[in-house]
Scaffold this active site. Structure first.
Site, PDB file in Angstrom:
ATOM      1  N   GLY A  47       0.772  -1.241   0.000  1.00  0.00           N
ATOM      2  CA  GLY A  47       0.000   0.000   0.000  1.00  0.00           C
ATOM      3  C   GLY A  47       0.798   1.283   0.000  1.00  0.00           C
ATOM      4  O   GLY A  47       0.339   2.301  -0.508  1.00  0.00           O
ATOM      5  N   GLU A 102       4.072   4.103   6.023  1.00  0.00           N
ATOM      6  CA  GLU A 102       2.788   3.407   5.953  1.00  0.00           C
ATOM      7  C   GLU A 102       1.819   4.188   5.084  1.00  0.00           C
ATOM      8  O   GLU A 102       1.906   5.416   5.004  1.00  0.00           O
ATOM      9  CB  GLU A 102       2.172   3.305   7.357  1.00  0.00           C
ATOM     10  N   ASP A 106      -4.532   2.515  11.063  1.00  0.00           N
ATOM     11  CA  ASP A 106      -5.935   2.294  11.386  1.00  0.00           C
ATOM     12  C   ASP A 106      -6.033   1.849  12.846  1.00  0.00           C
ATOM     13  O   ASP A 106      -5.967   2.670  13.747  1.00  0.00           O
ATOM     14  CB  ASP A 106      -6.467   1.248  10.402  1.00  0.00           C
ATOM     15  N   LYS A 134      -5.955   7.306  11.007  1.00  0.00           N
ATOM     16  CA  LYS A 134      -7.375   7.145  11.317  1.00  0.00           C
ATOM     17  C   LYS A 134      -7.528   6.849  12.809  1.00  0.00           C
ATOM     18  O   LYS A 134      -7.780   5.713  13.214  1.00  0.00           O
ATOM     19  CB  LYS A 134      -7.953   6.013  10.470  1.00  0.00           C
ATOM     20  N   VAL A 161     -11.198   3.704   2.507  1.00  0.00           N
ATOM     21  CA  VAL A 161     -10.595   4.506   1.440  1.00  0.00           C
ATOM     22  C   VAL A 161      -9.676   3.667   0.564  1.00  0.00           C
ATOM     23  O   VAL A 161      -9.094   2.669   1.011  1.00  0.00           O
ATOM     24  CB  VAL A 161      -9.822   5.718   2.009  1.00  0.00           C
ATOM     25  N   ASP A 167      -5.694  -0.261  -1.485  1.00  0.00           N
ATOM     26  CA  ASP A 167      -6.519  -1.131  -2.305  1.00  0.00           C
ATOM     27  C   ASP A 167      -7.721  -1.692  -1.566  1.00  0.00           C
ATOM     28  O   ASP A 167      -7.833  -1.592  -0.343  1.00  0.00           O
ATOM     29  CB  ASP A 167      -5.679  -2.322  -2.774  1.00  0.00           C
ATOM     30  N   ARG A 173      -5.428   0.612  -6.437  1.00  0.00           N
ATOM     31  CA  ARG A 173      -4.144   1.208  -6.045  1.00  0.00           C
ATOM     32  C   ARG A 173      -3.717   2.303  -7.021  1.00  0.00           C
ATOM     33  O   ARG A 173      -3.035   3.238  -6.648  1.00  0.00           O
ATOM     34  CB  ARG A 173      -3.041   0.151  -6.001  1.00  0.00           C
TER      35      ARG A 173
END
Length: 187
Positions: A47, A102, A106, A134, A161, A167, A173
């Site tokens: 990611g 990152e 989360d 987040k 998101v 993704d 992506r």
């Protein structure tokens, strides 16, 4: 089929992302300009790959780059809170300052696992640079190592998101922005 049609709303445009990445790179450059040996930038695959590329190209310091992979989502939308490291580092981080890059923080479970792993490898410090933070979903408070710092691009509302490297089931992506995925696309 247009990927854009799967997006409910765009949260951050390519221009907003580019501007914020430049600010983060400038801050990291200031904070690490006198560090020896040079820092190691470790991106969390997959990611963070776009964020990493844009970020390191704007840091005019000597640095090493490596990748680590931790899996906690599979093809779902919620972390299983028990991440596993499925691809380890090639670069030796013993006694080095590590900047962990990152895409999104989360629950904090994956990030805490990765920080503990880098600490066990002897990192002198571990900083985190995340595109999105987040905090509404945080279950584990992130503890940095040594003189580590926490760099955050944007505070993300509690939406699912995608885009700019992030993704759902390995899709989206390649979107140049960060957007909210329509629920019918993942339910």
């Amino acid at each position: 089929m247009s990927l854009d049609s799967h997006i409910e709303q765009v949260l951050w445009t390519p221009d907003q992302i580019s501007h914020r990445v430049a600010e983060l790179a400038a801050q990291i450059t200031r904070d690490f300009q006198h560090v020896s040996p040079p820092p190691v930038v470790v991106a969390v695959a997959t990611g963070a790959f776009l964020f990493l590329a844009d970020l390191v190209r704007q840091i005019p310091l000597p640095l090493s780059v490596d990748f680590i992979r931790a899996e906690s989502y599979g093809s779902g939308t919620h972390s299983n809170e028990a991440p596993s490291i499925s691809m380890n580092l090639k670069v030796n981080v013993q006694d080095k300052h590590v900047i962990l890059v990152e895409d999104i923080v989360d629950t904090g479970c994956t990030l805490s696992c990765l920080i503990a792993h880098l600490k066990s490898k002897g990192a002198a410090s571990v900083s985190v640079c995340t595109l999105l933070d987040k905090p509404a979903r945080r279950k584990v408070e992130v503890e940095l190592v040594g003189e580590g710092k926490f760099y955050s691009g944007f505070q993300c509302p509690d939406y699912f998101v995608v885009g700019y490297g992030m993704d759902f089931a390995e899709l989206y992506r390649n979107l140049p922005y960060v957007g909210v995925l329509k629920p019918e696309c993942y339910q």
